[in-house]
Design a protein around this motif. Structure first.
Motif, PDB file in Angstrom:
ATOM      1  N   PRO A 184       0.825  -1.211   0.000  1.00 16.96           N
ATOM      2  CA  PRO A 184       0.000   0.000   0.000  1.00 16.96           C
ATOM      3  C   PRO A 184       0.862   1.266   0.000  1.00 16.96           C
ATOM      4  O   PRO A 184       1.962   1.293   0.554  1.00 16.96           O
ATOM      5  CB  PRO A 184      -0.784  -0.101   1.317  1.00 16.96           C
ATOM      6  N   THR A 185       0.345   2.300  -0.615  1.00 14.99           N
ATOM      7  CA  THR A 185       1.000   3.607  -0.552  1.00 14.99           C
ATOM      8  C   THR A 185       0.516   4.375   0.672  1.00 14.99           C
ATOM      9  O   THR A 185       1.049   5.434   0.992  1.00 14.99           O
ATOM     10  CB  THR A 185       0.687   4.427  -1.813  1.00 14.99           C
ATOM     11  N   THR A 186      -0.487   3.824   1.360  1.00 14.69           N
ATOM     12  CA  THR A 186      -1.037   4.470   2.546  1.00 14.69           C
ATOM     13  C   THR A 186       0.033   4.575   3.629  1.00 14.69           C
ATOM     14  O   THR A 186       0.688   3.596   3.974  1.00 14.69           O
ATOM     15  CB  THR A 186      -2.233   3.659   3.093  1.00 14.69           C
ATOM     16  N   LYS A 187       0.190   5.764   4.177  1.00 16.48           N
ATOM     17  CA  LYS A 187       1.201   6.009   5.205  1.00 16.48           C
ATOM     18  C   LYS A 187       0.834   5.290   6.498  1.00 16.48           C
ATOM     19  O   LYS A 187      -0.320   5.281   6.929  1.00 16.48           O
ATOM     20  CB  LYS A 187       1.333   7.508   5.464  1.00 16.48           C
ATOM     21  N   VAL A 188       1.834   4.660   7.129  1.00 11.03           N
ATOM     22  CA  VAL A 188       1.610   3.945   8.381  1.00 11.03           C
ATOM     23  C   VAL A 188       1.561   4.945   9.537  1.00 11.03           C
ATOM     24  O   VAL A 188       2.447   5.787   9.687  1.00 11.03           O
ATOM     25  CB  VAL A 188       2.718   2.894   8.619  1.00 11.03           C
ATOM     26  N   ASN A 189       0.508   4.835  10.350  1.00  9.76           N
ATOM     27  CA  ASN A 189       0.314   5.734  11.485  1.00  9.76           C
ATOM     28  C   ASN A 189      -0.119   4.921  12.699  1.00  9.76           C
ATOM     29  O   ASN A 189      -1.278   4.960  13.121  1.00  9.76           O
ATOM     30  CB  ASN A 189      -0.730   6.805  11.135  1.00  9.76           C
ATOM     31  N   GLY A 190       0.815   4.149  13.247  1.00 12.36           N
ATOM     32  CA  GLY A 190       0.506   3.335  14.412  1.00 12.36           C
ATOM     33  C   GLY A 190      -0.512   2.263  14.109  1.00 12.36           C
ATOM     34  O   GLY A 190      -0.631   1.780  12.978  1.00 12.36           O
ATOM     35  N   ASP A 191      -1.278   1.878  15.134  1.00 12.33           N
ATOM     36  CA  ASP A 191      -2.267   0.810  14.985  1.00 12.33           C
ATOM     37  C   ASP A 191      -3.615   1.378  14.565  1.00 12.33           C
ATOM     38  O   ASP A 191      -4.663   1.038  15.127  1.00 12.33           O
ATOM     39  CB  ASP A 191      -2.414   0.046  16.303  1.00 12.33           C
ATOM     40  N   SER A 206      -4.586   2.165  -0.311  1.00 15.04           N
ATOM     41  CA  SER A 206      -4.348   2.484  -1.720  1.00 15.04           C
ATOM     42  C   SER A 206      -3.117   1.754  -2.236  1.00 15.04           C
ATOM     43  O   SER A 206      -2.119   1.616  -1.522  1.00 15.04           O
ATOM     44  CB  SER A 206      -4.152   3.996  -1.887  1.00 15.04           C
ATOM     45  N   PHE A 207      -3.191   1.311  -3.489  1.00 15.33           N
ATOM     46  CA  PHE A 207      -2.085   0.613  -4.132  1.00 15.33           C
ATOM     47  C   PHE A 207      -1.821   1.215  -5.507  1.00 15.33           C
ATOM     48  O   PHE A 207      -2.745   1.705  -6.166  1.00 15.33           O
ATOM     49  CB  PHE A 207      -2.410  -0.875  -4.340  1.00 15.33           C
TER      50      PHE A 207
END
Length: 305
Positions: free
Chosen positions: A258-265, A272-273
């Motif tokens: 995914p291009t989605t930014k990681v923001n914790g849990d 999004s891909f």
């Protein structure tokens, strides 16, 4: 005579010029058609692909480098996947030892960390059932050991995905594979029909987008449970989901992040891909995501035009 000849000569000159223009346009068109590297869905040589495609994908999040190819070979650029095991036992956990050798013929022992692991190992049955994604361990001599769960009889392909951390291929993404046989009587599982949704462990996974062969195309995955959006996805391998795809017929390999930014849990419900699947036809997708410390694997069939 001279007066009447001049218009004729002029008309001939204009006709010749017109012919030259048509010829020039025709040659230009022919030149454009032979430059197939810019045309999606075309088959190119490895040299053309690495020269014209790889640089453009290096900086795009969520996409693998084209150098990895489709994984349907055990050697690329001098790197080779080797194993003494051509057959594995059915119905029980089975170790699969293997080695990656470099251009010098020696086992590679230096691997870069990629998504928190130095080696990603996959197994898939020829009918695209029985998917396994493992992170094996390596001995000091460069021998890796992948502990495979119970395997059904039939033909399997195993993939090693890695990046050397030294030598000629340092930093390059490789995916190499070999086939193994699991003896016994087995039945082929028909590929499920193409669908946009899949159920796993009470979760519903929905895929939206129309990927086209050989083209990067936006695709979204939405995860819900009991009709409600899931917003508690946990990071898994430094991202909120890991998507592996195999092509029906030849088990060609692709995997997307995914291009989605990681923001914790707090991942989800939509991921999004940048989806790029190299060939048309049916692909079996395996989406892995984690909630409350548990890893889930959803599978669905996607038809790519």
């Amino acid at each position: 005579m001279l007066t009447s000849a001049r218009p004729i000569a002029r008309r001939r000159a204009l006709a010749a010029a017109g012919t030259a223009v048509v010829l020039t346009l025709t040659l230009a068109a022919c030149g454009s058609s032979t430059n197939s590297s810019s045309m999606p869905g075309m088959d190119h040589s490895a040299k053309a692909s690495s020269a014209s495609v790889s640089p453009s994908t290096d900086d795009m999040p969520g996409m693998d480098h084209m150098a990895a190819g489709n994984g349907l070979t055990d050697n690329t650029d001098g790197y080779r996947l080797t194993s003494k095991d051509m057959a594995l036992a059915a119905g029980k956990q089975t170790p699969y030892p293997f080695t990656v050798t470099g251009p010098d013929g020696k086992p590679v022992t230096a691997f870069a960390v990629d998504q928190t692991k130095r080696m990603h190992f996959y197994a898939i049955r020829s009918d695209l059932s029985g998917f396994q994604h493992i992170h094996p361990t390596m001995a000091a001599d460069g021998t890796w050991n992948a502990d495979l769960a119970s395997l059904a009889p039939g033909s399997w392909r195993v993939f090693a995905s890695f990046r050397p951390d030294s030598g000629a291929g340092k930093g390059t993404a490789f995916v190499l594979s070999r086939t193994v046989t699991v003896p016994g009587t087995g039945t082929e599982t028909p590929l499920p029909a193409a669908a946009r949704t899949a159920e796993v462990d009470g979760y519903t996974v929905t895929v939206n987008g129309e990927p086209m062969a050989g083209m990067a195309h936006p695709m979204t995955v939405t995860i819900t449970k009991d009709g409600k959006p899931v917003t508690g996805l946990e990071p898994y391998l430094d991202t909120y989901a890991h998507l592996t795809a195999f092509h029906q017929g030849d088990t060609a390999f692709a995997h997307l992040h995914p291009t989605t930014k990681v923001n914790g849990d707090h991942g989800g419900p939509e991921l999004s891909f940048n989806a790029e699947l190299p060939t048309s036809g049916n692909w079996r997708l395996f989406l892995q995501f984690q909630t409350a410390g548990t890893l889930h694997t959803a599978a669905l069939t996607l038809n790519v035009g």
